[in-house]
Structures are given as C-alpha cells and as structure tokens.
Scaffold this motif. Structure first.
Motif, PDB file in Angstrom:
ATOM      1  N   LEU A 197     -40.389 -36.125  71.988  1.00  0.00           N
ATOM      2  CA  LEU A 197     -41.792 -36.108  72.407  1.00  0.00           C
ATOM      3  C   LEU A 197     -42.253 -37.510  72.793  1.00  0.00           C
ATOM      4  O   LEU A 197     -42.949 -37.705  73.797  1.00  0.00           O
ATOM      5  CB  LEU A 197     -42.671 -35.555  71.273  1.00  0.00           C
ATOM      6  CG  LEU A 197     -42.551 -34.055  70.987  1.00  0.00           C
ATOM      7  CD1 LEU A 197     -43.363 -33.693  69.741  1.00  0.00           C
ATOM      8  CD2 LEU A 197     -43.013 -33.240  72.185  1.00  0.00           C
ATOM      9  N   ASP A 198     -41.845 -38.502  72.003  1.00  0.00           N
ATOM     10  CA  ASP A 198     -42.211 -39.884  72.301  1.00  0.00           C
ATOM     11  C   ASP A 198     -41.543 -40.365  73.582  1.00  0.00           C
ATOM     12  O   ASP A 198     -42.170 -41.038  74.411  1.00  0.00           O
ATOM     13  CB  ASP A 198     -41.812 -40.781  71.128  1.00  0.00           C
ATOM     14  CG  ASP A 198     -42.078 -42.253  71.407  1.00  0.00           C
ATOM     15  OD1 ASP A 198     -43.260 -42.638  71.500  1.00  0.00           O
ATOM     16  OD2 ASP A 198     -41.094 -43.020  71.554  1.00  0.00           O
ATOM     17  N   ALA A 238     -43.264 -38.936  76.620  1.00  0.00           N
ATOM     18  CA  ALA A 238     -44.547 -39.615  76.841  1.00  0.00           C
ATOM     19  C   ALA A 238     -44.335 -40.975  77.510  1.00  0.00           C
ATOM     20  O   ALA A 238     -45.072 -41.361  78.430  1.00  0.00           O
ATOM     21  CB  ALA A 238     -45.284 -39.772  75.512  1.00  0.00           C
ATOM     22  N   ARG A 239     -43.321 -41.710  77.065  1.00  0.00           N
ATOM     23  CA  ARG A 239     -43.047 -43.026  77.656  1.00  0.00           C
ATOM     24  C   ARG A 239     -42.586 -42.899  79.113  1.00  0.00           C
ATOM     25  O   ARG A 239     -42.988 -43.683  79.970  1.00  0.00           O
ATOM     26  CB  ARG A 239     -41.990 -43.756  76.831  1.00  0.00           C
ATOM     27  CG  ARG A 239     -42.530 -44.361  75.540  1.00  0.00           C
ATOM     28  CD  ARG A 239     -41.451 -45.164  74.829  1.00  0.00           C
ATOM     29  NE  ARG A 239     -40.522 -44.323  74.083  1.00  0.00           N
ATOM     30  CZ  ARG A 239     -39.287 -44.688  73.752  1.00  0.00           C
ATOM     31  NH1 ARG A 239     -38.811 -45.851  74.173  1.00  0.00           N
ATOM     32  NH2 ARG A 239     -38.523 -43.883  73.051  1.00  0.00           N
ATOM     33  N   ARG A 250     -43.264 -40.447  81.145  1.00  0.00           N
ATOM     34  CA  ARG A 250     -44.381 -39.974  81.963  1.00  0.00           C
ATOM     35  C   ARG A 250     -45.283 -41.152  82.343  1.00  0.00           C
ATOM     36  O   ARG A 250     -45.788 -41.223  83.466  1.00  0.00           O
ATOM     37  CB  ARG A 250     -45.159 -38.908  81.191  1.00  0.00           C
ATOM     38  CG  ARG A 250     -46.358 -38.350  81.941  1.00  0.00           C
ATOM     39  CD  ARG A 250     -46.929 -37.133  81.231  1.00  0.00           C
ATOM     40  NE  ARG A 250     -46.175 -35.933  81.559  1.00  0.00           N
ATOM     41  CZ  ARG A 250     -45.722 -35.056  80.678  1.00  0.00           C
ATOM     42  NH1 ARG A 250     -45.925 -35.256  79.379  1.00  0.00           N
ATOM     43  NH2 ARG A 250     -45.072 -33.977  81.066  1.00  0.00           N
ATOM     44  N   ALA A 251     -45.454 -42.076  81.407  1.00  0.00           N
ATOM     45  CA  ALA A 251     -46.308 -43.238  81.689  1.00  0.00           C
ATOM     46  C   ALA A 251     -45.599 -44.265  82.557  1.00  0.00           C
ATOM     47  O   ALA A 251     -46.239 -44.958  83.356  1.00  0.00           O
ATOM     48  CB  ALA A 251     -46.746 -43.880  80.367  1.00  0.00           C
ATOM     49  N   ASP A 268     -44.667 -31.768  86.160  1.00  0.00           N
ATOM     50  CA  ASP A 268     -46.056 -32.132  86.395  1.00  0.00           C
ATOM     51  C   ASP A 268     -46.538 -31.764  87.794  1.00  0.00           C
ATOM     52  O   ASP A 268     -47.716 -31.480  88.000  1.00  0.00           O
ATOM     53  CB  ASP A 268     -46.250 -33.631  86.154  1.00  0.00           C
ATOM     54  CG  ASP A 268     -46.047 -34.007  84.685  1.00  0.00           C
ATOM     55  OD1 ASP A 268     -45.946 -33.079  83.866  1.00  0.00           O
ATOM     56  OD2 ASP A 268     -45.972 -35.204  84.383  1.00  0.00           O
ATOM     57  N   GLU A 289     -44.014 -27.460  79.017  1.00  0.00           N
ATOM     58  CA  GLU A 289     -43.743 -28.679  78.258  1.00  0.00           C
ATOM     59  C   GLU A 289     -42.629 -28.447  77.242  1.00  0.00           C
ATOM     60  O   GLU A 289     -41.761 -29.300  77.046  1.00  0.00           O
ATOM     61  CB  GLU A 289     -45.017 -29.151  77.548  1.00  0.00           C
ATOM     62  CG  GLU A 289     -44.935 -30.569  76.988  1.00  0.00           C
ATOM     63  CD  GLU A 289     -44.984 -31.642  78.072  1.00  0.00           C
ATOM     64  OE1 GLU A 289     -44.838 -32.828  77.726  1.00  0.00           O
ATOM     65  OE2 GLU A 289     -45.162 -31.301  79.264  1.00  0.00           O
TER      66      GLU A 289
END
Length: 391
Positions: free
Chosen positions: A187-188, A191-192, A194-195, A210, A217
């Motif tokens: 999950l982390d 997130a990284r 995606r950013a 996306d 997800e």
C-alpha cells in the motif's frame, strides 16, 4: 494418506508420485493442515484439468474444508483466485504492460547482476549458492521490473519464506504477520509510485488503474503482490534445484559446459526435472465431475500434480533421468491453457542467465547430495542451502 507429505517426501517426492500414478490417477489425501484434497497425478489428467473450465480458481466456490492462506481482499484479488471474465480482463491488462520486449530488455541487467554476485566470491571459496546467488539475483530482477527500491528488496525473502517454507519453530501467528507486513508495504509503495511515477511496471499499472479505472485498487495491489511473490520464490528454487541436478549429474554438467548452445533445451529439462511448484493452484469443481475415474463433488479441493505429471513415463522417456537434449519436452511447469504463467518468459531468462554464469565460473558440490536439506513444504520444493565451491 496423511503420511504422504512426510520428511521422505520432502527429500525426494518422485518415488511417491510414481507409486501413486501406478495405483491410479486420482487420490483422496489429507494435507498437512488437516484438510482433504483430491491429488491428480497422471499427465493427461493434469493437463486436461488445467484447461477445464469446470474447475474454478475462485475460493468462494470451495466447500470441502479448504484452508490455504488467509489473505486480505487487497491481496486475494489476483489471477490465482479468478475465473473468466475477470481473469481475462486482468490478464489482458498485464499482457499489455508485461510485454516480451520489456522482459528481454532486462537481459543486460540480469547478466550484470549475475556476474557481480559471482565476482564477490573468491576462487576456491565455499558458499551457500542460495543465499549468495540464487536468492539475491531474482530479488534484483523483480525489484527492477516492478520498481521496488534496492534497500527494500531483501525483506521479501523473509516474508515469502515464512509463508512458503515455515520453520519448525515458527510461531503460529508468523504467517499472518508476514501477510500483514507485505500488505502494508505494498500500500505504501503504490502511494509513493502514484505520487512519483517511474519507468517501471508498477507505475504503468497505476496509470492503467487511474486513467481508465479498468483495475480496482485491490486488483492493483494484488497484482504487485503476485508478481513479487510468485515471480521471485519460484525462480530462487528453480536455480537452486537446477544447479543441484546438474552437479549430481556430472556427465550432463560437463556436456553443457562444453556446449552452451544446449542451454535453451537444458533449461526446459531442468524446469521439468525438478519443478519447484509441486501443484497448480488449487481448483474447486463448479459441479460434480469425474477425474481419472474418481467422482469428485462440487466444491471439493483438487490439486493438479504438475511435478508428478512431469515424471509420467507414458509421456516422457526415462522420466527420472536428466536429459538435456530431451525433445519434445511438453512439461507442465508453467501451466497450460488460459492459466499458463505470464511470468514464464522472465523465469526462463533468469534461469538461463544464472546457469550460464555458473557454468562459465565452474563449481562443485561442497557436501554429499544426501546431506542437502530441503524446505519442509509440500507445495514448494526448494533447498534450504546449496553449499558449493566455486572455481
């Protein structure tokens, strides 16, 4: 047959498979966790079962006491727990990102990593080939492909070993904790990425998710989990099992060192000869079926014995012999039909590079073959260590 998966089976399962094939094609067995399953042992029945759409992968169709791994939904929404049409949708998305071109482009990095790992071992030094080479090589490869930072890759070896080859002294909660840790990490990582996306498979799958919302997800996270887990552990054991097979068959080893043009057929034979994944992912009949003459009720657990099928003497001449020139070699190590492993090309690339690098360097077993220790797992066949002396 609760005694089926004992220590003798772990050390050498092939005599057991030969006996079972001689006795029949389907056997009702007790698994180590106490649950019951039908074990299918003959090649024709296993191959047919792999392509049988009456046999579901979705564990929601299990009614026979199947336990298996308890995964959170975000890790269970993967190809190993899906039937069409969801399986078809996800597989097509992966195929568009996990292309042969992308895999082949990894070749220089795989070769460089293999050389670097072997150069770290001095001539005449004795090392554990699993820890020094077979494990770190696919960690680098799958890490590069998916986009896992180098400093974070080694942890996966601990997590997957906890799940696939638990130690006798392992705590009852260790497997659950390993799954939870993997889930949190993924999950982390998503997130990284995606950013801050990069040129890797995970970033591309995030873009697919996306942009068109064609991946949920949970499906996205689960795909990464499957790639890191299945794409790593199987290759570790394939390299280890393959090198052990070569080193215990010195004539075949010498022939391959003298003529590396045999490498493609040799890798196919090594994959057949001592396949790490003993069974295809469990199946659950959607209706009452008959397999190998055995009536199997809807929802019961069916294990398609890939390793047994690969040693079926009705299909393979001298199946228990290592024959690097074997042709044809229709082994089922990567599955068959719509569920054939999409990672087979990468697995073959890594194994070919690893074996080639070790052939050029040269090595020999540092202990007697009978002293090698095998993982106490009935699902996955792999060595705990492989002590070798490198030339």
């Amino acid at each position: 047959m609760s005694e089926l998966f004992d220590s003798a089976f772990h050390a050498d399962p092939y005599p057991t498979y030969a006996r079972l094939r001689a006795e029949g094609g389907a056997h009702h067995v007790s698994l180590p966790d106490g649950s019951k399953a039908w074990l299918i042992t003959r090649y024709d029945d296993v191959r047919a079962g792999l392509a049988d759409d009456r046999l579901s992968l979705n564990r929601e169709n299990a009614r026979g006491g199947y336990q298996g791994y308890s995964l959170p939904p975000a890790l269970d929404a993967n190809l190993l727990n899906m039937d069409p049409p969801d399986h078809t949708r996800l597989r097509s998305l992966i195929a568009s990102a996990f292309t042969p071109k992308r895999v082949d482009a990894l070749t220089p990095r795989v070769e460089a990593a293999a050389v670097e790992l072997l150069d770290a071992v001095a001539p005449g030094e004795t090392v554990d080939l699993i820890a020094a080479f077979a494990a770190p090589l696919p960690v680098r490869v799958i890490g590069d492909l998916v986009g896992v930072p180098p400093a974070e890759r080694a942890q996966f070896r601990t997590w997957t070993t906890t799940l696939l080859a638990p130690r006798p002294d392992q705590t009852p909660t260790a497997a659950r904790e390993a799954v939870a840790n993997m889930h949190r990490y993924l999950l982390d990582l998503v997130a990284r990425k995606r950013a801050d996306p990069d040129d890797d498979l995970l970033s591309e799958l995030i873009a697919v998710r996306d942009a068109g919302d064609r991946l949920s997800e949970d499906e996205l996270v689960s795909l990464v989990f499957l790639g890191l887990w299945a794409g790593y552990e199987n290759v570790v054991n394939l390299i280890g099992n393959g090198m052990r097979a070569l080193l215990t068959n010195p004539e075949q080893y010498a022939e391959l060192r003298a003529d590396e043009t045999l490498l493609p057929s040799a890798v196919e034979e090594l994959t057949r000869y001592d396949q790490p994944l003993q069974f295809a992912i469990r199946r659950f009949p959607l209706t009452d079926v008959e397999i190998a003459g055995a009536p199997i009720s809807a929802g019961e657990t069916v294990l398609l014995g890939i390793a047994s099928a690969n040693h079926d003497g009705d299909v393979f001449a001298a199946p228990d012999e290592l024959r690097l020139r074997r042709d044809p070699n229709p082994h089922l190590s990567y599955g068959y039909g719509i569920h054939r492993s999409f990672g087979s090309r990468l697995s073959q690339l890594e194994t070919s590079v690893a074996v080639s690098a070790l052939l050029r360097r040269g090595c020999r077993l540092a202990v007697a073959d009978e002293d090698l220790r095998w993982q106490p797992s009935f699902r996955n066949r792999g060595l705990m260590e492989l002590p070798v002396t490198l030339h």
